[in-house]
Design an enzyme around this catalytic site. Structure first.
Site, PDB file in Angstrom:
ATOM      1  N   ALA A  48       6.517  -5.941 -18.808  1.00 32.19           N
ATOM      2  CA  ALA A  48       7.090  -5.497 -17.531  1.00 32.19           C
ATOM      3  C   ALA A  48       5.962  -5.007 -16.642  1.00 32.19           C
ATOM      4  O   ALA A  48       4.976  -4.434 -17.122  1.00 32.19           O
ATOM      5  CB  ALA A  48       8.110  -4.390 -17.753  1.00 32.19           C
ATOM      6  N   ALA A  49       6.096  -5.247 -15.343  1.00 32.75           N
ATOM      7  CA  ALA A  49       5.126  -4.756 -14.360  1.00 32.75           C
ATOM      8  C   ALA A  49       5.863  -3.869 -13.369  1.00 32.75           C
ATOM      9  O   ALA A  49       6.848  -4.304 -12.765  1.00 32.75           O
ATOM     10  CB  ALA A  49       4.450  -5.922 -13.642  1.00 32.75           C
ATOM     11  N   ALA A  50       5.395  -2.647 -13.219  1.00 29.68           N
ATOM     12  CA  ALA A  50       6.022  -1.698 -12.304  1.00 29.68           C
ATOM     13  C   ALA A  50       5.025  -1.321 -11.223  1.00 29.68           C
ATOM     14  O   ALA A  50       3.892  -1.802 -11.189  1.00 29.68           O
ATOM     15  CB  ALA A  50       6.507  -0.467 -13.062  1.00 29.68           C
ATOM     16  N   SER A  51       5.434  -0.430 -10.351  1.00 28.03           N
ATOM     17  CA  SER A  51       4.611  -0.087  -9.193  1.00 28.03           C
ATOM     18  C   SER A  51       3.353   0.676  -9.565  1.00 28.03           C
ATOM     19  O   SER A  51       2.313   0.533  -8.911  1.00 28.03           O
ATOM     20  CB  SER A  51       5.437   0.731  -8.201  1.00 28.03           C
ATOM     21  OG  SER A  51       5.982   1.872  -8.842  1.00 28.03           O
ATOM     22  N   LEU A  52       3.411   1.505 -10.596  1.00 24.66           N
ATOM     23  CA  LEU A  52       2.281   2.362 -10.945  1.00 24.66           C
ATOM     24  C   LEU A  52       1.569   1.932 -12.220  1.00 24.66           C
ATOM     25  O   LEU A  52       0.461   2.391 -12.496  1.00 24.66           O
ATOM     26  CB  LEU A  52       2.758   3.817 -11.096  1.00 24.66           C
ATOM     27  CG  LEU A  52       3.533   4.397  -9.904  1.00 24.66           C
ATOM     28  CD1 LEU A  52       3.977   5.825 -10.194  1.00 24.66           C
ATOM     29  CD2 LEU A  52       2.685   4.349  -8.632  1.00 24.66           C
ATOM     30  N   GLN A  83       1.869  -1.044 -15.944  1.00 32.19           N
ATOM     31  CA  GLN A  83       2.564  -2.161 -16.576  1.00 32.19           C
ATOM     32  C   GLN A  83       2.566  -1.979 -18.083  1.00 32.19           C
ATOM     33  O   GLN A  83       1.776  -1.213 -18.636  1.00 32.19           O
ATOM     34  CB  GLN A  83       1.982  -3.499 -16.168  1.00 32.19           C
ATOM     35  CG  GLN A  83       0.558  -3.770 -16.559  1.00 32.19           C
ATOM     36  CD  GLN A  83       0.045  -5.038 -15.867  1.00 32.19           C
ATOM     37  OE1 GLN A  83       0.171  -5.204 -14.651  1.00 32.19           O
ATOM     38  NE2 GLN A  83      -0.552  -5.933 -16.633  1.00 32.19           N
ATOM     39  N   VAL A  84       3.470  -2.717 -18.743  1.00 33.82           N
ATOM     40  CA  VAL A  84       3.737  -2.516 -20.161  1.00 33.82           C
ATOM     41  C   VAL A  84       3.407  -3.788 -20.935  1.00 33.82           C
ATOM     42  O   VAL A  84       3.779  -4.894 -20.521  1.00 33.82           O
ATOM     43  CB  VAL A  84       5.216  -2.130 -20.378  1.00 33.82           C
ATOM     44  CG1 VAL A  84       5.511  -1.962 -21.868  1.00 33.82           C
ATOM     45  CG2 VAL A  84       5.557  -0.849 -19.618  1.00 33.82           C
ATOM     46  N   ASP A 110      15.626   8.621 -13.936  1.00 37.59           N
ATOM     47  CA  ASP A 110      15.371   7.267 -13.427  1.00 37.59           C
ATOM     48  C   ASP A 110      16.169   6.247 -14.249  1.00 37.59           C
ATOM     49  O   ASP A 110      15.596   5.355 -14.873  1.00 37.59           O
ATOM     50  CB  ASP A 110      13.873   6.969 -13.515  1.00 37.59           C
ATOM     51  CG  ASP A 110      13.468   5.727 -12.725  1.00 37.59           C
ATOM     52  OD1 ASP A 110      14.249   5.301 -11.851  1.00 37.59           O
ATOM     53  OD2 ASP A 110      12.380   5.188 -12.980  1.00 37.59           O
TER      54      ASP A 110
END
Length: 379
Positions: A128-132, A134-135, A289
């Site tokens: 997963a890629a998030a705003s702050l 990634q995993v 969240d």
């Protein structure tokens, strides 16, 4: 990231909002005053959607805090029109991933060893890629003292500290401009909202704090077999790298997959409600969240060990960068409000408002009580 690029980023954000404000003034004030009010009204929905499309493109291109702002705006169904919230609702899924070379460099610097020395296996493709950050999925070495080996490794995006500082600085500038508009000034304290937003983002980029949040949440629910919380691998975690037990399963919004697994969705919904009631009214510590990417349903094998469809399951929480804490006084006020609504007790409801600090000192409580009682009588 050098100062020139950071300055350019600041100007792009500020200039974008200058454009939004300018267009708003032109359509809603200038044209309306020179006889084109009906035109402004008839094109409003289309214009709002265009603004949302522009912001979405900016957020995807720039990442950082802009993605977070888009997520926040998409959830404000109470104050923003659907033309905006619908356009921004899928923003998180569009975040581009960082190059693995940059992720590797940051992770190895933080861990003080190569990924090959730290993990038996490390997937170069992000889960997963998030705003702050990634995993990535990984596996612990056999010699690691742990009763699980499959893990996920959360790595911050390079230079995210500098990017967050610049983005928040630009938003504070825009916030000061918005406060000059009286309708906004009278209904919202934009600087206060930005201070709260900034504090939340700064907490999210501190993985030491997130690890502690995960431990607290785990301890609060460790006796509940229906709730699963990932355990932290402390010796593979730093402020910018966080290693956790891999608990990814069926997204809570993937209704077909949940049903196919033999799980009763209505029971999942009731359990989710029960878990949040415990977080708010008993623990005073809650996961703040709960979007679909952070909540999973985990089917469990049948007790008999057969291969039939699983009917046993757990509710799984991930990502503890955003949490909330409720003081005793606030919890007491919320409990009173819930009881008052359940018993249709108008006087008790107004007292709960006072406990929660919802009312100004000079508020007419008798009139509010009468209005509340009238609402109860009609429902």
């Amino acid at each position: 990231m050098d100062a020139r690029r950071l300055r350019g980023r600041y100007l792009r954000i500020v200039n974008f909002f200058v454009g939004v404000i300018t267009r708003f003034i032109w359509w809603e004030f200038i044209l309306a005053r020179i006889g084109f009010r009906s035109l402004a009204r008839s094109t409003r929905a289309e214009r709002y959607q265009r603004e949302a499309v522009r912001f979405r493109a900016l957020a995807v291109r720039m990442g950082g805090v802009m993605i977070k702002v888009g997520q926040f705006l998409s959830s404000r169904l109470d104050v923003l029109p659907p033309e905006i919230t619908d356009e921004l609702s899928g923003l998180q899924d569009e975040v581009p991933a960082e190059s693995f070379a940059d992720i590797r460099t940051l992770a190895e610097r933080e861990l003080g060893a190569s990924l090959a020395d730290s993990y038996e296996w490390f997937d170069e493709s992000p889960l997963a890629a998030a705003s702050l950050g990634q995993v990535h999925r990984a596996r612990l070495k056999v010699e690691d003292d742990s009763d699980f080996r499959d893990v996920v490794v959360k790595v911050q995006r390079p230079h995210i500290d500098s990017i967050v500082d610049v983005d928040l600085s630009a938003l504070r500038r825009v916030g000061k401009w918005l406060m000059r508009y009286r309708p906004i000034r009278e209904h919202a304290d934009v600087p206060a909202l930005l201070r709260e937003f900034s504090a939340t983002v700064m907490e999210e980029i501190d993985y030491v704090q997130e690890a502690e949040n995960a431990r607290v949440f785990y301890n609060n629910f460790k006796s509940d077999r229906k709730v699963h919380v990932p355990r932290v691998v402390s010796n593979r975690s730093t402020r910018r790298v966080l290693t956790l037990e891999d608990v990814y399963a069926i997204k809570i919004t993937d209704y077909d997959a949940i049903t196919a697994a033999g799980v009763d969705r209505s029971k999942v919904a009731l359990k989710l409600l029960d878990v949040y009631l415990q977080q708010i009214f008993e623990d005073g510590f809650f996961h703040a969240d709960p979007h679909p990417g952070n909540l999973f349903v985990t089917p469990l094998p049948s007790k008999s060990g057969g291969t039939t469809r699983a009917t046993r399951w757990q509710l799984t929480f991930v990502d503890f960068g955003m949490v909330g804490r409720l003081p005793d006084s606030l919890r007491a006020g919320l409990r009173e409000a819930v009881i008052a609504l359940g018993t249709r007790d108008a006087a008790r409801l107004i007292k709960s408002y006072q406990t929660l600090g919802f009312l100004l000192p000079g508020a007419d409580t008798n009139a509010l009580e009468q209005a509340s009682a009238a609402v109860f009588d009609r429902t």
